[in-house]
Design a protein around this motif. Sequence first.
Motif, PDB file in Angstrom:
ATOM      1  N   PRO A  75     -23.985  68.191  17.021  1.00 33.90           N
ATOM      2  CA  PRO A  75     -25.294  67.555  16.806  1.00 33.90           C
ATOM      3  C   PRO A  75     -26.227  67.674  18.007  1.00 33.90           C
ATOM      4  CG  PRO A  75     -23.516  66.129  16.062  1.00 33.90           C
ATOM      5  CD  PRO A  75     -22.883  67.249  16.822  1.00 33.90           C
ATOM      6  N   GLU A  76     -25.660  67.686  19.245  1.00 36.76           N
ATOM      7  CA  GLU A  76     -26.505  67.877  20.426  1.00 36.76           C
ATOM      8  C   GLU A  76     -26.962  69.323  20.547  1.00 36.76           C
ATOM      9  OE1 GLU A  76     -23.666  65.766  20.903  1.00 36.76           O
ATOM     10  OE2 GLU A  76     -25.120  64.157  20.611  1.00 36.76           O
ATOM     11  N   VAL A  85     -25.078  68.883   7.151  1.00 36.22           N
ATOM     12  CA  VAL A  85     -24.102  67.888   6.711  1.00 36.22           C
ATOM     13  C   VAL A  85     -24.753  66.918   5.726  1.00 36.22           C
ATOM     14  CG1 VAL A  85     -22.646  65.961   7.464  1.00 36.22           C
ATOM     15  CG2 VAL A  85     -22.696  68.085   8.796  1.00 36.22           C
ATOM     16  N   ALA A  86     -26.005  66.521   6.016  1.00 39.43           N
ATOM     17  CA  ALA A  86     -26.711  65.590   5.143  1.00 39.43           C
ATOM     18  C   ALA A  86     -26.864  66.143   3.738  1.00 39.43           C
ATOM     19  CB  ALA A  86     -28.082  65.261   5.730  1.00 39.43           C
ATOM     20  N   ARG A  87     -27.055  67.432   3.607  1.00 37.00           N
ATOM     21  CA  ARG A  87     -27.210  68.021   2.274  1.00 37.00           C
ATOM     22  C   ARG A  87     -25.913  67.918   1.481  1.00 37.00           C
ATOM     23  NH1 ARG A  87     -31.654  72.907   2.305  1.00 37.00           N
ATOM     24  NH2 ARG A  87     -33.246  71.736   3.452  1.00 37.00           N
ATOM     25  N   ALA A 113     -29.003  60.212  13.309  1.00 40.94           N
ATOM     26  CA  ALA A 113     -30.454  60.385  13.194  1.00 40.94           C
ATOM     27  C   ALA A 113     -30.791  61.598  12.343  1.00 40.94           C
ATOM     28  CB  ALA A 113     -31.077  60.517  14.584  1.00 40.94           C
ATOM     29  N   GLN A 114     -30.061  62.690  12.545  1.00 42.49           N
ATOM     30  CA  GLN A 114     -30.315  63.908  11.762  1.00 42.49           C
ATOM     31  C   GLN A 114     -30.009  63.682  10.285  1.00 42.49           C
ATOM     32  OE1 GLN A 114     -27.756  66.634  13.873  1.00 42.49           O
ATOM     33  NE2 GLN A 114     -28.922  66.397  15.776  1.00 42.49           N
ATOM     34  N   ILE A 115     -28.918  62.998   9.992  1.00 40.38           N
ATOM     35  CA  ILE A 115     -28.541  62.749   8.602  1.00 40.38           C
ATOM     36  C   ILE A 115     -29.545  61.833   7.921  1.00 40.38           C
ATOM     37  CG2 ILE A 115     -26.833  61.555   7.163  1.00 40.38           C
ATOM     38  CD1 ILE A 115     -24.675  62.730   9.026  1.00 40.38           C
ATOM     39  N   LEU A 116     -29.904  60.746   8.572  1.00 43.50           N
ATOM     40  CA  LEU A 116     -30.844  59.809   7.968  1.00 43.50           C
ATOM     41  C   LEU A 116     -32.210  60.452   7.755  1.00 43.50           C
ATOM     42  CD1 LEU A 116     -29.850  56.554   9.861  1.00 43.50           C
ATOM     43  CD2 LEU A 116     -29.587  56.999   7.415  1.00 43.50           C
ATOM     44  N   GLY A 117     -32.641  61.273   8.704  1.00 43.17           N
ATOM     45  CA  GLY A 117     -33.923  61.962   8.545  1.00 43.17           C
ATOM     46  C   GLY A 117     -33.910  62.925   7.372  1.00 43.17           C
ATOM     47  N   GLU A 118     -32.815  63.670   7.221  1.00 37.94           N
ATOM     48  CA  GLU A 118     -32.735  64.643   6.131  1.00 37.94           C
ATOM     49  C   GLU A 118     -32.575  63.947   4.778  1.00 37.94           C
ATOM     50  OE1 GLU A 118     -32.794  68.568   4.577  1.00 37.94           O
ATOM     51  OE2 GLU A 118     -33.366  67.717   6.528  1.00 37.94           O
ATOM     52  N   LEU A 119     -31.789  62.879   4.720  1.00 39.26           N
ATOM     53  CA  LEU A 119     -31.661  62.149   3.463  1.00 39.26           C
ATOM     54  C   LEU A 119     -33.003  61.600   3.010  1.00 39.26           C
ATOM     55  CD1 LEU A 119     -28.322  60.140   3.959  1.00 39.26           C
ATOM     56  CD2 LEU A 119     -28.678  62.192   2.567  1.00 39.26           C
ATOM     57  N   PRO A 125     -31.550  57.767  -1.254  1.00 41.48           N
ATOM     58  CA  PRO A 125     -31.481  56.474  -0.561  1.00 41.48           C
ATOM     59  C   PRO A 125     -30.138  56.244   0.128  1.00 41.48           C
ATOM     60  CG  PRO A 125     -31.265  56.173  -2.938  1.00 41.48           C
ATOM     61  CD  PRO A 125     -31.588  57.622  -2.722  1.00 41.48           C
ATOM     62  N   CYS A 126     -30.203  55.701   1.329  1.00 39.44           N
ATOM     63  CA  CYS A 126     -29.011  55.269   2.062  1.00 39.44           C
ATOM     64  C   CYS A 126     -29.238  53.813   2.434  1.00 39.44           C
ATOM     65  CB  CYS A 126     -28.796  56.122   3.311  1.00 39.44           C
ATOM     66  SG  CYS A 126     -27.344  55.643   4.281  1.00 39.44           S
ATOM     67  N   ARG A 127     -28.576  52.913   1.715  1.00 40.17           N
ATOM     68  CA  ARG A 127     -28.774  51.483   1.922  1.00 40.17           C
ATOM     69  C   ARG A 127     -28.322  51.056   3.314  1.00 40.17           C
ATOM     70  NH1 ARG A 127     -25.107  47.536   1.373  1.00 40.17           N
ATOM     71  NH2 ARG A 127     -23.680  48.976   0.301  1.00 40.17           N
ATOM     72  N   GLU A 128     -27.200  51.616   3.774  1.00 42.37           N
ATOM     73  CA  GLU A 128     -26.664  51.205   5.063  1.00 42.37           C
ATOM     74  C   GLU A 128     -25.937  52.371   5.724  1.00 42.37           C
ATOM     75  OE1 GLU A 128     -24.666  47.203   6.070  1.00 42.37           O
ATOM     76  OE2 GLU A 128     -22.972  48.567   5.741  1.00 42.37           O
ATOM     77  N   TYR A 129     -26.191  52.543   7.008  1.00 42.09           N
ATOM     78  CA  TYR A 129     -25.461  53.511   7.832  1.00 42.09           C
ATOM     79  C   TYR A 129     -24.752  52.693   8.903  1.00 42.09           C
ATOM     80  CZ  TYR A 129     -24.564  58.078  10.021  1.00 42.09           C
ATOM     81  OH  TYR A 129     -23.965  59.223  10.509  1.00 42.09           O
ATOM     82  N   ALA A 130     -23.447  52.539   8.754  1.00 48.05           N
ATOM     83  CA  ALA A 130     -22.652  51.736   9.684  1.00 48.05           C
ATOM     84  C   ALA A 130     -21.963  52.645  10.696  1.00 48.05           C
ATOM     85  CB  ALA A 130     -21.618  50.911   8.924  1.00 48.05           C
TER      86      ALA A 130
END
Length: 395
Positions: A75-76, A85-87, A113-119, A125-130
């Motif tokens: 990711p860096e 991965v988000a896809r 951050a990359q996953i949430l941005g792409e989703l 929708p992603c209700r929660e990212y723990a």
Amino acid sequence: MQKTASLPLPSPDALAQSVTLTSHIGAALDAAGGWLPFSRFMELALYAPGLGYYSGGASKFGRGVADGGDFITAPELSPLFGRTVARQLAEVMEEHGLDRIIEFGAGTGQLAAQILGELAALGVPCREYAIVELSGELRARQQVALAAHAGQVVWLDALPERIEGIVLGNEVLDAMPVRVWARRHGLWREQGVRRAGDGFAWQPAPDAFSAPLDVPAALAQVPGGHDIQTETHEAGEAFIASVAERLERGLVLLFDYGFPAAEYYHAQREHGTLMCHYRQHAHDDPFFLPGLQDITAHVNFTGIAQQAMAHGLTLAGYTSQARFLMNAGLMEMLMELDPRDATTFLPASNAAQRLLSEAEMGELFKAIALTRDIDTGTLSGFARGDRAHRLLTDA
């Protein structure tokens, strides 16, 4: 591997932390009668509260020595990793109505951050990212990196007792303590640690183990009778068993470097896979500056698959990182960039090359998918080049 004599010197504060941790480990060793199994040494070196490599305050991730990092993760290296991965996650989330992701050991927070941005860009929708994070220093960095997603992200101290959703881990298993074993003249003996001056050194266990029941079953897969040193992965396998026991419905997706058992315990890998990372240098001395370097071992993915299936999970896919990323759309995302814009396209292309190249991360790193109570058919990331049969053959 580089010799430690040529490695950069730590700062006075970092050295003081290492000295304190060395004293702490020494006290544990003395309390145990002068010998500790290497797995316990590794646990203390990485996770001793406030002092260990991951539980202390030192920076770990970075592109070079200048920014304080000891190694760089995917990711860096490029946001294309997390977006790809988000896809894959989006595919599963949409098809099965899942809206929660749990990431174990989230590093700097860049993957999240990359996953949430792409989703969000995909409208999924992603209700929660723990995030399950044991390091206070890393949790603080994650909170900064994920400030834009403050309403979605929460931090946990341990895996929840009940999980419905996606469990994600990038380079998590390799940082779990391993036991080290040496076979000499046909006899297995666990390798441990003793005092040596102001530091530590290898020391075989007091008793040799020769009966088949006295050694881990995994070592039965080591061929021949030649001398060899290798590792077993009780902590990593216990972790995946714990995840499996908690997962009621969903997907476990893990990325790490490693092999099936037949490759892991191949006769030519006579020195095992244990390695250390310090200021972007790799070497093989785990006793160098305790607390200031990462200590890792490659993953035996056969053992992970066996534990998962023994606890009711389905092995839904296993392949190289390169094949997963290409299947899931990395090249298509790269082609969305304008090749005439050299300032954007060339760095992205170079990073993609490192993610995909067999000489870099593409082949050594693997992706494994495990599921419970969801019919995934064929996950897009494993649609071509799936190697799950290699794990089942070893099982």
